[in-house]
Enzyme design. Structure first.
Site, PDB file in Angstrom:
ATOM      1  N   CYS A 149      -1.645  26.832 -29.423  1.00 56.48           N
ATOM      2  CA  CYS A 149      -1.013  27.866 -30.233  1.00 56.48           C
ATOM      3  C   CYS A 149       0.044  27.258 -31.155  1.00 56.48           C
ATOM      4  CB  CYS A 149      -0.375  28.909 -29.312  1.00 56.48           C
ATOM      5  SG  CYS A 149       0.522  30.190 -30.186  1.00 56.48           S
ATOM      6  N   CYS A 152       3.191  29.425 -31.652  1.00 55.31           N
ATOM      7  CA  CYS A 152       4.134  29.376 -30.527  1.00 55.31           C
ATOM      8  C   CYS A 152       4.879  28.042 -30.496  1.00 55.31           C
ATOM      9  CB  CYS A 152       3.414  29.506 -29.191  1.00 55.31           C
ATOM     10  SG  CYS A 152       2.089  30.698 -29.123  1.00 55.31           S
ATOM     11  N   ASP A 153       4.184  26.955 -30.703  1.00 55.22           N
ATOM     12  CA  ASP A 153       4.751  25.636 -30.383  1.00 55.22           C
ATOM     13  C   ASP A 153       5.019  24.739 -31.590  1.00 55.22           C
ATOM     14  OD1 ASP A 153       4.626  26.275 -27.689  1.00 55.22           O
ATOM     15  OD2 ASP A 153       2.580  25.537 -27.490  1.00 55.22           O
TER      16      ASP A 153
END
Ligand code: NAP
Length: 321
Positions: A149, A152-153
């Site tokens: 992701c 997200c990261d």
């Protein structure tokens, strides 16, 4: 067996069978949001967590795009907060997994490892799983450089070099997103032609941070506490080599967790549960929410929203039946 006018059987629960008004299968953002809303509607929901408590979101080191947490929140911490909030209003959480469902009549019969539930309504929020490469080192380094992701990261890879695997829209879209942070994004694709749409291809090719390695696959992820390199194999000549990198992002598709419902719920051609705009499936009383019914958005907030909507509709359904 007798059926009454509501489609419910008049069958009494056998001993050991547990009646429940709303059974939620899955403990990601959709499942816990559904449980919260159902609990606040006095429906005494029960959540079966499944094996992955908190769903995919709980694997994320920090979630920074969920409103209400200006400093971000750990994925597993958010799952625990979801659980606490749902339980506060009376939701019951069972660390158990559904292994068999019978949706042919109400109450729906759901067998788990430890019990059999008879559910007046069902909310399916079993999520989807990012496909993994299944190569040595990958599993061990999830959250330590291996990610599924970019949204997200990505932020953790500022001025770092990252490798992206895949040649579809996700790989290019997420790879381009990563260029906001990373020093370089190397897309490793197993063929010499991308599957992604033309616009994304043009953008990726025009971006000076994006490089491509064609006809290659990752055969191993190297690193102890963090990713240091990946082993690549050229599929045309068989050559293997070590490619240093700080991160590995894998976008080779998702698999919705719908195996349990095959043949009972209508699925689309990729296996996602078909729902209408009220989260209703083809079986009255069965709702689906989150990634199991959403191949498109795949965000914590959209999944939670669908979970809330599913619970509100389950409430309406039970009122009317
Ligand atoms: P996808 O289209 O199925 O692409 C998966 C990619 O991973 C393919 O390039 C495939 O290679 C590669 N791959 C599969 N298994 C692999 C393996 N074991 N090792 C190495 N590579 C592997 O999946 P997606 O990109 O997640 O897209 C899913 C759907 O969502 C698609 O319909 C896509 O159009 C849509 N989507 C759209 C957008 C957008 O419009 N902006 C954004 C994201 C997703 P091959 O090409 O050789 O098969």
């Amino acid at each position: 067996m007798d059926f009454n006018l509501t489609g419910m059987t008049n069958e009494q629960p056998a001993s050991g069978e547990k009646p429940v008004k709303v059974l939620v299968i899955g403990s990601g953002p959709a499942g816990f949001a559904a449980a919260l809303y159902a609990a606040r509607a006095n429906l005494d929901p029960l959540v079966l967590t499944g094996l992955e408590f908190g769903g995919q979101a709980s694997l994320t080191f920090a979630i920074e795009n969920y409103p209400g947490f200006p400093d971000g929140v750990g994925g597993s911490e958010l799952a625990q907060l979801f659980q606490k909030q749902a339980e506060k209003f009376g939701a019951q959480v069972e660390f158990d997994t559904a292994v068999e469902v019978d949706l042919s009549r109400r109450p729906f019969r759901v067998k788990t490892y430890n019990a059999t539930y008879l559910a007046d309504s069902l909310i399916v929020s079993t999520g989807a799983a990012s496909r993994h490469l299944d190569v040595p080192g990958e599993k061990e380094l999830i959250g330590r450089g291996v990610s599924y992701c970019a949204t997200c990261d990505g932020w953790f890879f500022r001025e770092k070099d990252v490798v992206v695997v895949g040649g579809g829209d996700s790989a290019l879209e997420e790879g381009l997103f990563l260029t906001r942070y990373a020093k370089s994004v190397t897309i490793v694709h197993r063929r010499d032609q991308l599957r992604a749409g033309a616009v994304l291809q043009e953008r990726a090719e025009a971006n000076p941070k994006v490089k491509f390695i064609w006809n290659a696959v990752v055969t191993e992820v190297i690193g102890k506490d963090a990713v240091k390199a990946v082993c690549l194999k050229d599929l045309t000549i068989g050559k293997t080599w070590e490619h240093p990198t700080d991160g590995l992002f894998v976008f080779i598709g998702h698999t919705p967790n719908t195996q349990l419902f095959r043949g009972q719920l209508d699925l689309d051609d990729k296996g996602y549960i078909k729902v209408d705009s009220l989260q209703r499936t083809n079986v009255p009383g069965v709702f689906a929410a989150g990634e199991v019914a959403d191949p498109h958005f795949r965000q914590v907030i959209t999944s939670a929203g669908m979970g809330a909507a599913a619970a509100m509709e389950a409430n309406h359904f039970l009122d009317n039946h």
